[in-house]
Design a protein around this motif. Structure first.
Motif, PDB file in Angstrom:
ATOM      1  N   ARG A  10       2.580   6.756  -7.279  1.00 28.71           N
ATOM      2  CA  ARG A  10       1.505   5.819  -7.619  1.00 28.71           C
ATOM      3  C   ARG A  10       0.736   5.392  -6.363  1.00 28.71           C
ATOM      4  N   PRO A  11       0.155   6.367  -5.641  1.00 25.09           N
ATOM      5  CA  PRO A  11      -0.469   6.063  -4.348  1.00 25.09           C
ATOM      6  C   PRO A  11      -1.796   5.323  -4.484  1.00 25.09           C
ATOM      7  N   ASP A  12      -2.076   4.512  -3.478  1.00 24.30           N
ATOM      8  CA  ASP A  12      -3.393   3.897  -3.343  1.00 24.30           C
ATOM      9  C   ASP A  12      -4.324   4.798  -2.541  1.00 24.30           C
ATOM     10  N   LEU A  13      -3.739   5.715  -1.769  1.00 24.44           N
ATOM     11  CA  LEU A  13      -4.500   6.616  -0.908  1.00 24.44           C
ATOM     12  C   LEU A  13      -3.768   7.946  -0.813  1.00 24.44           C
TER      13      LEU A  13
ATOM     14  N   MET B 249       0.852  -1.199   0.000  1.00 28.60           N
ATOM     15  CA  MET B 249       0.000   0.000   0.000  1.00 28.60           C
ATOM     16  C   MET B 249       0.880   1.237   0.000  1.00 28.60           C
ATOM     17  N   ARG B 250       0.623   2.140  -0.930  1.00 27.28           N
ATOM     18  CA  ARG B 250       1.354   3.403  -0.988  1.00 27.28           C
ATOM     19  C   ARG B 250       0.418   4.532  -0.585  1.00 27.28           C
ATOM     20  N   VAL B 251       0.918   5.423   0.282  1.00 25.74           N
ATOM     21  CA  VAL B 251       0.125   6.533   0.790  1.00 25.74           C
ATOM     22  C   VAL B 251       0.884   7.828   0.545  1.00 25.74           C
ATOM     23  N   LEU B 252       0.176   8.831   0.065  1.00 28.38           N
ATOM     24  CA  LEU B 252       0.748  10.162  -0.118  1.00 28.38           C
ATOM     25  C   LEU B 252      -0.024  11.131   0.773  1.00 28.38           C
ATOM     26  N   ILE B 253       0.695  11.847   1.643  1.00 26.36           N
ATOM     27  CA  ILE B 253       0.074  12.806   2.544  1.00 26.36           C
ATOM     28  C   ILE B 253       0.522  14.204   2.152  1.00 26.36           C
ATOM     29  N   ALA B 254      -0.439  15.096   1.943  1.00 28.27           N
ATOM     30  CA  ALA B 254      -0.140  16.492   1.614  1.00 28.27           C
ATOM     31  C   ALA B 254      -0.484  17.365   2.812  1.00 28.27           C
TER      32      ALA B 254
ATOM     33  N   ALA C 133      -5.682  13.806  -7.341  1.00 31.59           N
ATOM     34  CA  ALA C 133      -5.830  12.379  -7.022  1.00 31.59           C
ATOM     35  C   ALA C 133      -7.280  11.939  -7.143  1.00 31.59           C
ATOM     36  N   ALA C 134      -8.204  12.768  -6.654  1.00 32.62           N
ATOM     37  CA  ALA C 134      -9.625  12.429  -6.737  1.00 32.62           C
ATOM     38  C   ALA C 134     -10.064  12.305  -8.196  1.00 32.62           C
ATOM     39  N   ARG C 135      -9.561  13.184  -9.038  1.00 27.87           N
ATOM     40  CA  ARG C 135      -9.931  13.145 -10.463  1.00 27.87           C
ATOM     41  C   ARG C 135      -9.394  11.890 -11.152  1.00 27.87           C
ATOM     42  N   ARG C 136      -8.312  11.341 -10.632  1.00 28.57           N
ATOM     43  CA  ARG C 136      -7.760  10.108 -11.200  1.00 28.57           C
ATOM     44  C   ARG C 136      -8.461   8.859 -10.667  1.00 28.57           C
ATOM     45  N   GLY C 137      -9.352   9.034  -9.706  1.00 28.43           N
ATOM     46  CA  GLY C 137     -10.023   7.890  -9.123  1.00 28.43           C
ATOM     47  C   GLY C 137      -9.260   7.236  -7.988  1.00 28.43           C
ATOM     48  N   ILE C 138      -8.208   7.895  -7.526  1.00 29.50           N
ATOM     49  CA  ILE C 138      -7.450   7.390  -6.374  1.00 29.50           C
ATOM     50  C   ILE C 138      -8.265   7.665  -5.115  1.00 29.50           C
ATOM     51  N   LYS C 139      -8.243   6.767  -4.146  1.00 30.88           N
ATOM     52  CA  LYS C 139      -8.956   6.983  -2.890  1.00 30.88           C
ATOM     53  C   LYS C 139      -8.373   8.205  -2.174  1.00 30.88           C
ATOM     54  N   THR C 140      -9.269   9.089  -1.709  1.00 28.35           N
ATOM     55  CA  THR C 140      -8.807  10.336  -1.096  1.00 28.35           C
ATOM     56  C   THR C 140      -9.540  10.607   0.213  1.00 28.35           C
ATOM     57  N   ALA C 141      -8.837  11.278   1.122  1.00 29.82           N
ATOM     58  CA  ALA C 141      -9.425  11.655   2.414  1.00 29.82           C
ATOM     59  C   ALA C 141      -8.808  12.969   2.861  1.00 29.82           C
ATOM     60  N   ILE C 142      -9.536  13.710   3.687  1.00 26.00           N
ATOM     61  CA  ILE C 142      -8.992  14.913   4.314  1.00 26.00           C
ATOM     62  C   ILE C 142      -9.280  14.855   5.806  1.00 26.00           C
ATOM     63  N   HIS C 143      -8.436  15.539   6.565  1.00 28.61           N
ATOM     64  CA  HIS C 143      -8.682  15.697   8.001  1.00 28.61           C
ATOM     65  C   HIS C 143      -8.717  17.186   8.317  1.00 28.61           C
ATOM     66  N   GLU C 144      -9.812  17.625   8.947  1.00 30.49           N
ATOM     67  CA  GLU C 144      -9.990  19.029   9.342  1.00 30.49           C
ATOM     68  C   GLU C 144      -9.808  19.146  10.852  1.00 30.49           C
TER      69      GLU C 144
ATOM     70  N   ARG D  62       3.354  19.654 -11.795  1.00 32.83           N
ATOM     71  CA  ARG D  62       4.134  19.112 -10.678  1.00 32.83           C
ATOM     72  C   ARG D  62       3.335  18.048  -9.916  1.00 32.83           C
ATOM     73  N   THR D  63       2.045  18.306  -9.726  1.00 34.23           N
ATOM     74  CA  THR D  63       1.196  17.331  -9.041  1.00 34.23           C
ATOM     75  C   THR D  63       1.120  16.031  -9.830  1.00 34.23           C
ATOM     76  N   ARG D  64       0.944  16.138 -11.136  1.00 35.23           N
ATOM     77  CA  ARG D  64       0.882  14.941 -11.980  1.00 35.23           C
ATOM     78  C   ARG D  64       2.182  14.141 -11.879  1.00 35.23           C
TER      79      ARG D  64
END
Length: 371
Positions: A96-99, A1-6, A115-126, A87-89
């Motif tokens: 190649r993240p899964d999340l 599993m690959r995860v990218l955190i912004a 990522a959302a536009r590519r269909g990659i699973k996405t989440a945010i924390h507020e 740069r984002t692309r």
């Protein structure tokens, strides 16, 4: 599993992101976790010190108040925004993240949206009760919205996929050894005061803390005072030291930034700080008495309302910046120190407000989303 955190901008965004990364790695040791952020922002140093791969993307906010300096900054922001797409692309192609998780700051916007536009699973924390602009815009596009406060759910505008999970606190804060932390500081029987105005610093807090430091020296107070000026407050505090006749030494330690917050919170008896959501979460987790000075320069004055919750619970004293003077701060500290057992009582009240299982809730939701 690959995860990218912004995440970027302030420690209030970056530290929760690092806490989430650590929890994911513990729950799924095979996970490969990457970060995206600004190289000029403080996220670069914090993330690379933690050992995670870092991917650079430059993105800035627009300045609403127009003057010559801000016009230049807005031109730069437009240029960075134009470059953020390619740069984002590139980052998404490399990782190649899964999340992809957004934890706040302007950098979250282009990364999570792409990522959302590519269909990659996405989440945010507020983290706040009053969500930031970036997360309000992203909430409708992502698969999962995690909110620290129930007050944020409707404001984020996606109640059907929003879950209240509290604010994540690093395990180091929850499990720091108080006796060991105090011994390392050679605190002895002294009352340990910890003061800071945020990662960048706050001029008004530096000014009144300087008055407090001068008073401590004059009175020969039995305290060990640890103060962080913030990156932009170094020169100001140095000048105030000379003007007011005090200097760092056995009873006063001054640094630009705190890199070992879990240990200093463990050692502290009283904390003087702003009332950002993550600061409060860590005060609650550590069970520390506090004097809170809400920033007046935040959306809908949310720091003031955050701080009031602690004051109502008996965990803190709130002083609004418009009422803040060196004398007011000195009197407040003197009153608290003059009541035996008061700081311990306030710390116990703070502890009752915490959400110690926040990281477990967040990790559970994120792994369920991917799996």
């Amino acid at each position: 599993m690959r995860v990218l955190i912004a995440a970027g901008g302030t420690a209030g965004h970056i530290n929760p992101a690092l806490a989430i990364a650590g929890a994911l790695k513990k729950a799924a040791p095979e996970a490969e976790i990457h970060f995206a952020g600004r190289r000029e922002g403080m996220e670069y140093g914090l993330v690379t010190r933690a050992g995670y791969p870092f991917h650079h993307i430059e993105i800035n906010g627009f300045q609403r108040r127009l003057n010559a300096e801000n016009i230049v900054r807005n031109v730069v922001a437009v240029w960075h925004l134009a470059l953020s797409g390619p740069r984002t692309r590139r980052i998404l192609n490399e990782v190649r993240p899964d999340l992809v998780i957004g934890c706040g700051g302007y950098v979250s916007g282009p990364v999570v949206r792409a990522a959302a536009r590519r269909g990659i699973k996405t989440a945010i924390h507020e983290q706040n009760a009053f969500p930031g602009v970036t997360n309000k815009l992203l909430a409708r596009d992502v698969d999962l919205v995690l909110a620290a406060s129930a007050d944020a759910v409707e404001k984020l505008g996606a109640p059907g996929k929003t879950f209240v999970v509290g604010n994540p606190v690093r395990p180091e804060v929850l499990h720091a050894d108080r006796a060991a932390a105090r011994q390392k500081l050679n605190a002895g029987d002294r009352t340990v005061l910890l003061s800071f105005g945020g990662s960048l610093g706050a001029d008004r807090i530096n000014e009144v803390v300087a008055d407090l430091c001068a008073w401590e020296k004059q009175q020969g107070a039995n305290v060990l005072h640890l103060h962080a000026t913030g990156r932009r407050g170094v020169e100001l505090f140095d000048r105030l030291q000379k003007e007011k006749g005090f200097a760092p030494g056995e009873n006063l330690v001054v640094t630009p930034y705190i890199n070992n917050m879990p240990q200093l919170l463990a050692a502290a008896d009283l904390v003087i700080a702003r009332s950002g959501a993550l600061t409060l979460a860590e005060l609650e987790a550590a069970g520390r008495a506090s004097i809170l000075i809400p920033s007046p320069n935040v959306a809908e004055n949310h720091q003031y309302y955050n701080a009031l919750e602690l004051q109502k619970a008996g965990a803190a004293v709130v002083i609004e910046e418009k009422d803040l003077t060196g004398r007011r701060l000195i009197d407040t500290v003197q009153k608290l120190l003059g009541q035996p057992g008061k700081l311990e009582e306030m710390g116990a009240c703070a502890k009752k407000l915490g959400t110690p299982n926040s990281l477990a809730l967040i990790t559970e939701k994120l792994l369920a989303l991917v799996r």
